[in-house]
Design an enzyme around this catalytic site. Structure first.
Site, short mmCIF file in Angstrom:
data_model
loop_
_atom_site.label_atom_id
_atom_site.label_comp_id
_atom_site.label_asym_id
_atom_site.label_seq_id
_atom_site.Cartn_x
_atom_site.Cartn_y
_atom_site.Cartn_z
N VAL A 45 -20.69 -6.59 12.01
CA VAL A 45 -19.52 -6.03 12.69
C VAL A 45 -19.67 -6.33 14.17
CG1 VAL A 45 -19.04 -4.23 11.00
CG2 VAL A 45 -20.61 -3.75 12.88
N ASP A 46 -18.63 -6.04 14.90
CA ASP A 46 -18.47 -6.38 16.31
C ASP A 46 -19.73 -6.17 17.16
OD1 ASP A 46 -17.45 -6.86 18.80
OD2 ASP A 46 -16.14 -5.12 18.85
#
Length: 385
Positions: free
Chosen positions: A217-218
């Site tokens: 994820v980010d």
């Protein structure tokens, strides 16, 4: 008029010799924040940075990668970083700053293509397939080769958060050249660092040999401002940076991607809870500001060696990238002080970049080879003949 021009050139040469004698050779670090979808702040700063390099060197073909020893980025900043150091096959970057900004502007709606999901299609997400298609185009050479972390002109770092290990994961060229188990396709690395939980599904990727995998994820959740990760990497990577012993040996340019005076992202729901989007916004801002303050303290004895480009306000809704460069560069520089205090400088961001470039040019082009892999490994095609 001619005498004035000659005098100016003489003093410029004397200044360069004085700076070179005073500073010696420093390792140059370029860091680009994540945040936002337009990348307008970073793109405009990078265009000006490269234009200034070309102006001061007199070389119209000079690139940012020629004068930095390592480039790092998160999210959309990682996309720009990878475009600046991706190898076109001859040891030169695939993109100039201007062509990278143009590509980003032309493909922004495809990179972040909205689609409605859920039973009543009320939630909005970005299309992963659409972004995949754009990134595949961006990082495929004319000869058809798909670029991996090994295929870069200069070292690169890109962070994400790995849900499998519940820890940050940093993609790096240094690890990729050590083992194919840490070599990943660049387009997949960018997908990983851009997978904002509220906008994209977690992105699964594997190394080129399939031995290392990551559910990402980010990267902005943990390293929206990746400058500290870059500094730490350089201090401990003695293979690529053997002469670096401390921050006194570094010259760092850190570029933010959003204005400081943007409206607060802390918005409560009707029941008084904080939305997921608000929490992510707070994390992004908090990480960036904390890192900026930490580095400000680390470079307190040589403050000119650390330059942070951060805006005090800009209209991010305006279309295009190059058209807004003047507004970006005209913004006053901002300096972080202890306890969250900000001090506005008399210099504009454009002037600060110009001063930084003067020091880059004095210390000369980067001496790092385009890619250690090219020198230490034999191509499978050649080896198999």
């Amino acid at each position: 008029m001619e005498l004035s021009k000659v005098t100016s050139e003489i003093f410029s040469k004397l200044e360069q010799k004085w700076l070179y004698h005073w500073e010696g050779k420093k390792t140059r670090v370029l860091s680009i924040d994540g945040g936002g979808t337009t990348g307008i702040v970073a793109a405009s700063a990078l265009i000006h940075l490269e234009d200034q390099i070309r102006s001061k060197t007199g070389d119209s073909d000079a690139r940012i990668a020629d004068f930095f020893d390592i480039v790092v980025g998160t999210g959309i900043g990682a996309l720009l970083a990878a475009m600046l150091v991706g190898d076109d096959g001859s040891g030169r970057p695939l993109y100039s700053a201007r062509s990278a900004a143009k590509f980003l502007a032309q493909n922004q709606t495809k990179l972040f293509k909205s689609r409605n999901v859920g039973v009543f299609r009320r939630r909005t997400r970005f299309s992963g397939k659409s972004m995949d298609a754009v990134l595949k185009e961006a990082f495929r050479r004319d000869d058809g080769k798909v670029l991996t972390l090994r295929d870069t002109c200069k070292p690169i770092l890109v962070p994400c958060f790995d849900l499998n290990s519940s820890a940050p994961f940093v993609f790096s060229r240094a690890d990729a050249t050590e083992s194919p188990s840490y070599d990943f396709e660049i387009r997949k690395v960018i997908r990983a660092t851009s997978a904002t939980p509220s906008m994209f599904k977690p992105f699964k990727l594997s190394s080129t040999d399939g031995k290392t995998s990551c559910l990402a994820v980010d990267g902005g959740l943990v390293m929206n401002n990746p400058t500290a990760a870059a500094v730490t990497h350089v201090l401990h990577n003695k293979r690529d940076f053997p002469s670096v012993t401390g921050v006194d040996d570094l010259l760092v340019l850190s570029i933010g991607n959003e204005p400081l005076s943007s409206p607060s992202k802390m918005k409560l729901n009707r029941n008084g809870d904080c939305s997921t989007a608000s929490v992510i916004g707070i994390v992004h801002d908090g990480v960036s500001e904390t890192i900026d303050q930490m580095l400000g303290h680390a470079f307190c004895w040589n403050p000119n060696d650390y330059v942070r480009i951060q805006l005090d306000g800009i209209d991010l809704q305006a279309n295009g990238v190059v058209e807004n460069a003047e507004e970006v560069l005209a913004g006053r520089g901002v300096e972080s002080l202890p306890f969250g205090v900000k001090r506005f400088l008399t210099e504009t961001n454009g002037q600060r970049i110009g001063g930084f470039v003067q020091r880059l040019v004095v210390s000369g082009r980067s001496s790092l080879p385009p890619s250690p892999w090219k020198d230490t490994a034999v191509s499978p095609l050649v080896d198999g003949r």
